[in-house]
Design a protein around this motif. Structure first.
Motif, PDB file in Angstrom:
ATOM      1  N   ALA A 252       0.806  -5.809 -29.382  1.00  0.00           N
ATOM      2  CA  ALA A 252       0.847  -5.976 -30.837  1.00  0.00           C
ATOM      3  C   ALA A 252       2.042  -6.786 -31.294  1.00  0.00           C
ATOM      4  CB  ALA A 252       0.822  -4.645 -31.573  1.00  0.00           C
ATOM      5  N   LEU A 253       2.936  -7.187 -30.363  1.00  0.00           N
ATOM      6  CA  LEU A 253       4.032  -8.091 -30.705  1.00  0.00           C
ATOM      7  C   LEU A 253       3.758  -9.462 -30.085  1.00  0.00           C
ATOM      8  CD1 LEU A 253       7.310  -6.019 -30.180  1.00  0.00           C
ATOM      9  CD2 LEU A 253       6.341  -6.798 -32.353  1.00  0.00           C
ATOM     10  N   PRO A 254       4.138 -10.541 -30.761  1.00  0.00           N
ATOM     11  CA  PRO A 254       3.985 -11.869 -30.161  1.00  0.00           C
ATOM     12  C   PRO A 254       5.040 -12.099 -29.090  1.00  0.00           C
ATOM     13  CG  PRO A 254       5.104 -12.047 -32.260  1.00  0.00           C
ATOM     14  CD  PRO A 254       4.702 -10.597 -32.124  1.00  0.00           C
ATOM     15  N   THR A 255       4.745 -13.021 -28.180  1.00  0.00           N
ATOM     16  CA  THR A 255       5.748 -13.366 -27.181  1.00  0.00           C
ATOM     17  C   THR A 255       6.918 -14.086 -27.842  1.00  0.00           C
ATOM     18  OG1 THR A 255       4.606 -15.439 -26.688  1.00  0.00           O
ATOM     19  CG2 THR A 255       4.086 -13.531 -25.300  1.00  0.00           C
ATOM     20  N   PRO A 256       8.130 -13.898 -27.306  1.00  0.00           N
ATOM     21  CA  PRO A 256       9.302 -14.562 -27.871  1.00  0.00           C
ATOM     22  C   PRO A 256       9.412 -15.993 -27.364  1.00  0.00           C
ATOM     23  CG  PRO A 256       9.956 -13.231 -26.006  1.00  0.00           C
ATOM     24  CD  PRO A 256       8.481 -12.979 -26.201  1.00  0.00           C
ATOM     25  N   PRO A 257      10.368 -16.758 -27.886  1.00  0.00           N
ATOM     26  CA  PRO A 257      10.575 -18.121 -27.384  1.00  0.00           C
ATOM     27  C   PRO A 257      10.981 -18.111 -25.911  1.00  0.00           C
ATOM     28  CG  PRO A 257      11.677 -17.811 -29.493  1.00  0.00           C
ATOM     29  CD  PRO A 257      11.243 -16.449 -29.030  1.00  0.00           C
ATOM     30  N   MET A 258      10.577 -19.156 -25.215  1.00  0.00           N
ATOM     31  CA  MET A 258      10.978 -19.384 -23.828  1.00  0.00           C
ATOM     32  C   MET A 258      11.880 -20.614 -23.794  1.00  0.00           C
ATOM     33  SD  MET A 258       8.592 -20.489 -20.579  1.00  0.00           S
ATOM     34  CE  MET A 258       7.748 -18.924 -20.382  1.00  0.00           C
ATOM     35  N   GLY A 259      12.993 -20.513 -23.074  1.00  0.00           N
ATOM     36  CA  GLY A 259      13.930 -21.637 -23.016  1.00  0.00           C
ATOM     37  C   GLY A 259      14.532 -21.905 -24.374  1.00  0.00           C
ATOM     38  N   SER A 260      14.411 -23.138 -24.857  1.00  0.00           N
ATOM     39  CA  SER A 260      14.948 -23.497 -26.171  1.00  0.00           C
ATOM     40  C   SER A 260      14.007 -23.104 -27.303  1.00  0.00           C
ATOM     41  CB  SER A 260      15.196 -25.011 -26.241  1.00  0.00           C
ATOM     42  OG  SER A 260      13.959 -25.710 -26.216  1.00  0.00           O
ATOM     43  N   GLY A 261      12.772 -22.767 -26.946  1.00  0.00           N
ATOM     44  CA  GLY A 261      11.749 -22.507 -27.951  1.00  0.00           C
ATOM     45  C   GLY A 261      10.876 -23.716 -28.229  1.00  0.00           C
ATOM     46  N   ALA A 262      11.135 -24.831 -27.545  1.00  0.00           N
ATOM     47  CA  ALA A 262      10.336 -26.050 -27.726  1.00  0.00           C
ATOM     48  C   ALA A 262       9.509 -26.309 -26.481  1.00  0.00           C
ATOM     49  CB  ALA A 262      11.237 -27.246 -27.983  1.00  0.00           C
ATOM     50  N   LEU A 263       8.291 -26.773 -26.671  1.00  0.00           N
ATOM     51  CA  LEU A 263       7.479 -27.215 -25.550  1.00  0.00           C
ATOM     52  C   LEU A 263       8.074 -28.484 -24.950  1.00  0.00           C
ATOM     53  CD1 LEU A 263       3.956 -26.644 -27.116  1.00  0.00           C
ATOM     54  CD2 LEU A 263       4.797 -25.526 -25.027  1.00  0.00           C
ATOM     55  N   PRO A 264       7.846 -28.729 -23.655  1.00  0.00           N
ATOM     56  CA  PRO A 264       8.410 -29.928 -23.028  1.00  0.00           C
ATOM     57  C   PRO A 264       7.991 -31.225 -23.689  1.00  0.00           C
ATOM     58  CG  PRO A 264       7.667 -28.403 -21.359  1.00  0.00           C
ATOM     59  CD  PRO A 264       7.218 -27.845 -22.666  1.00  0.00           C
ATOM     60  N   ASN A 265       6.840 -31.240 -24.357  1.00  0.00           N
ATOM     61  CA  ASN A 265       6.445 -32.478 -25.034  1.00  0.00           C
ATOM     62  C   ASN A 265       7.283 -32.734 -26.277  1.00  0.00           C
ATOM     63  OD1 ASN A 265       5.434 -30.658 -26.880  1.00  0.00           O
ATOM     64  ND2 ASN A 265       3.281 -31.053 -26.437  1.00  0.00           N
ATOM     65  N   GLY A 266       8.227 -31.818 -26.583  1.00  0.00           N
ATOM     66  CA  GLY A 266       9.147 -32.039 -27.673  1.00  0.00           C
ATOM     67  C   GLY A 266      10.233 -33.050 -27.341  1.00  0.00           C
ATOM     68  N   GLY A 267      10.310 -33.445 -26.073  1.00  0.00           N
ATOM     69  CA  GLY A 267      11.296 -34.455 -25.687  1.00  0.00           C
ATOM     70  C   GLY A 267      12.561 -33.848 -25.119  1.00  0.00           C
ATOM     71  N   LYS A 268      13.360 -34.682 -24.466  1.00  0.00           N
ATOM     72  CA  LYS A 268      14.567 -34.208 -23.790  1.00  0.00           C
ATOM     73  C   LYS A 268      15.562 -33.594 -24.755  1.00  0.00           C
ATOM     74  CE  LYS A 268      14.365 -37.383 -19.870  1.00  0.00           C
ATOM     75  NZ  LYS A 268      15.100 -38.400 -19.073  1.00  0.00           N
ATOM     76  N   GLY A 269      15.562 -34.026 -26.002  1.00  0.00           N
ATOM     77  CA  GLY A 269      16.525 -33.487 -26.950  1.00  0.00           C
ATOM     78  C   GLY A 269      16.223 -32.081 -27.409  1.00  0.00           C
ATOM     79  N   ARG A 270      15.043 -31.563 -27.101  1.00  0.00           N
ATOM     80  CA  ARG A 270      14.641 -30.259 -27.608  1.00  0.00           C
ATOM     81  C   ARG A 270      14.287 -29.258 -26.508  1.00  0.00           C
ATOM     82  NH1 ARG A 270      13.337 -30.200 -33.097  1.00  0.00           N
ATOM     83  NH2 ARG A 270      13.508 -32.223 -34.132  1.00  0.00           N
ATOM     84  N   ALA A 271      13.600 -29.700 -25.476  1.00  0.00           N
ATOM     85  CA  ALA A 271      13.118 -28.777 -24.454  1.00  0.00           C
ATOM     86  C   ALA A 271      14.247 -28.334 -23.529  1.00  0.00           C
ATOM     87  CB  ALA A 271      12.005 -29.427 -23.641  1.00  0.00           C
ATOM     88  N   ALA A 272      14.143 -27.103 -23.020  1.00  0.00           N
ATOM     89  CA  ALA A 272      15.089 -26.602 -22.029  1.00  0.00           C
ATOM     90  C   ALA A 272      14.859 -27.307 -20.701  1.00  0.00           C
ATOM     91  CB  ALA A 272      14.916 -25.095 -21.861  1.00  0.00           C
ATOM     92  N   SER A 273      15.864 -27.291 -19.847  1.00  0.00           N
ATOM     93  CA  SER A 273      15.764 -28.058 -18.614  1.00  0.00           C
ATOM     94  C   SER A 273      16.332 -27.320 -17.412  1.00  0.00           C
ATOM     95  CB  SER A 273      16.508 -29.387 -18.757  1.00  0.00           C
ATOM     96  OG  SER A 273      17.910 -29.172 -18.875  1.00  0.00           O
TER      97      SER A 273
END
Length: 323
Positions: A252-273
């Motif tokens: 009943a709870l949503p999953t939390p953010p993973m890494g930075s919270g951005a999908l990898p298609n968000g680009g190097k400036g946003r996605a975790a690495s």
């Protein structure tokens, strides 16, 4: 040979789940760039019974009040072949960003290494070491990222624990961090400064112990080790390694953010690495991973990971998924 290679990957995925001790395991990964029919056939064959026999322990939770309250986790990872006679591994190294998110009790997010040995094929012979960072309010009572470790030599049946909750991991004198300590400062998102930790886990050739190295925005130094005597099969070598991330939430709870919270298609400036990803050989020498490794992605609409390119990859997702 190609189908044998796929079979080994399927076996590795099964033990990947064993290591995480999930509840009611569902096995619906996306194995990128591969024909996953063999993996599915394998799971509906010999591995099916093993998956059914998994204990109903939640992934990382100590005070959950009952694992039936938790939904299945979502994973992204790269993993080696595992369980074959030529699958010999002695260490893993990478630099990873660290992020802070406001998680609720009943949510967790983890970025981690898995060092494992499948043993003799029986679930009870599985050996594993886990090292990384996670946000776990159930465990720590806060929403900070914490450095953590975990180990077992019998698939978490009667041995092993997190951090230093039981005899096992030995912290060296003067270590800059201990398992369970909070990590700060953290990376700012979406486009602010990055804070990172470099982790190295390697088997010391002389002692046979598995050493853990940690560095915050710098070259890692030895902070502790798992004695060789803790293990059966890992006392000699690992036969599989994985690195990646996973998230989990109570039903009943949503999953939390993973890494930075951005999908990898968000680009190097946003996605975790993961950067400077390296294997370490029996003599302690490291070499960058130049070839791509198989991927494991539970649901790429929620969380994803990119191919390895020049010893780095990007991963993460915003969360908000519910089964």
């Amino acid at each position: 040979m190609y189908r044998l290679s796929l079979l080994r990957r399927a076996i590795a995925l099964c033990f990947f789940y064993h290591a995480l001790q999930t509840i009611g395991v569902r096995f619906f990964p996306t194995i990128q760039e591969e024909n996953d029919s063999l993996a599915k056939d394998f799971v509906h064959g010999p591995a099916k019974q093993n998956l059914k026999s998994l204990k109903s322990n939640s992934t990382e939770l100590i005070t959950s009040g009952g694992s039936s309250l938790w939904d299945d986790p979502y994973f992204v990872s790269h993993l080696t072949h595992s369980g074959g006679p030529n699958d010999n591994y002695y260490g893993l190294h990478a630099t990873m960003d660290v992020y802070g998110h406001e998680l609720k009790h009943g949510q967790l997010s983890s970025t981690t290494f898995w060092i494992n040995h499948a043993g003799d094929g029986k679930k009870s012979s599985y050996n594993a070491i886990q090292v990384g960072w996670h946000i776990n309010p159930e465990r720590y009572g806060d929403s900070h990222p914490h450095f953590y470790t975990r180990w077992t030599r019998d698939n978490y049946d009667a041995t092993g624990c997190y951090n230093m909750d039981c005899p096992g991991y030995i912290r060296v004198d003067g270590a800059i961090i201990a398992p369970g300590d909070a990590i700060h400062p953290v990376s700012n998102v979406p486009d602010g400064p990055r804070q990172s930790i470099t982790l190295r886990v390697l088997k010391d050739k002389r002692s046979g112990d598995w050493w853990v190295y940690y560095g915050f925005n710098k070259i890692p130094t030895g902070v502790g080790y798992f004695p060789r005597s803790l293990f059966s099969y890992l006392a000699e070598k690992a036969d599989g390694m994985q690195f990646g991330a996973f998230v989990q939430a109570k039903k009943a709870l949503p999953t939390p953010p993973m890494g930075s919270g951005a999908l990898p298609n968000g680009g190097k400036g946003r996605a975790a690495s993961f950067k400077n990803i390296r294997f370490i050989d029996q003599d302690g020498n490291s070499s960058p991973i130049k070839e791509d490794l198989p991927m494991f992605v539970t649901d790429r609409k929620c969380h994803s990971i990119t191919h390895i390119d020049h010893a780095e990859c990007f991963y993460g997702g915003p969360g908000g998924c519910m089964r």
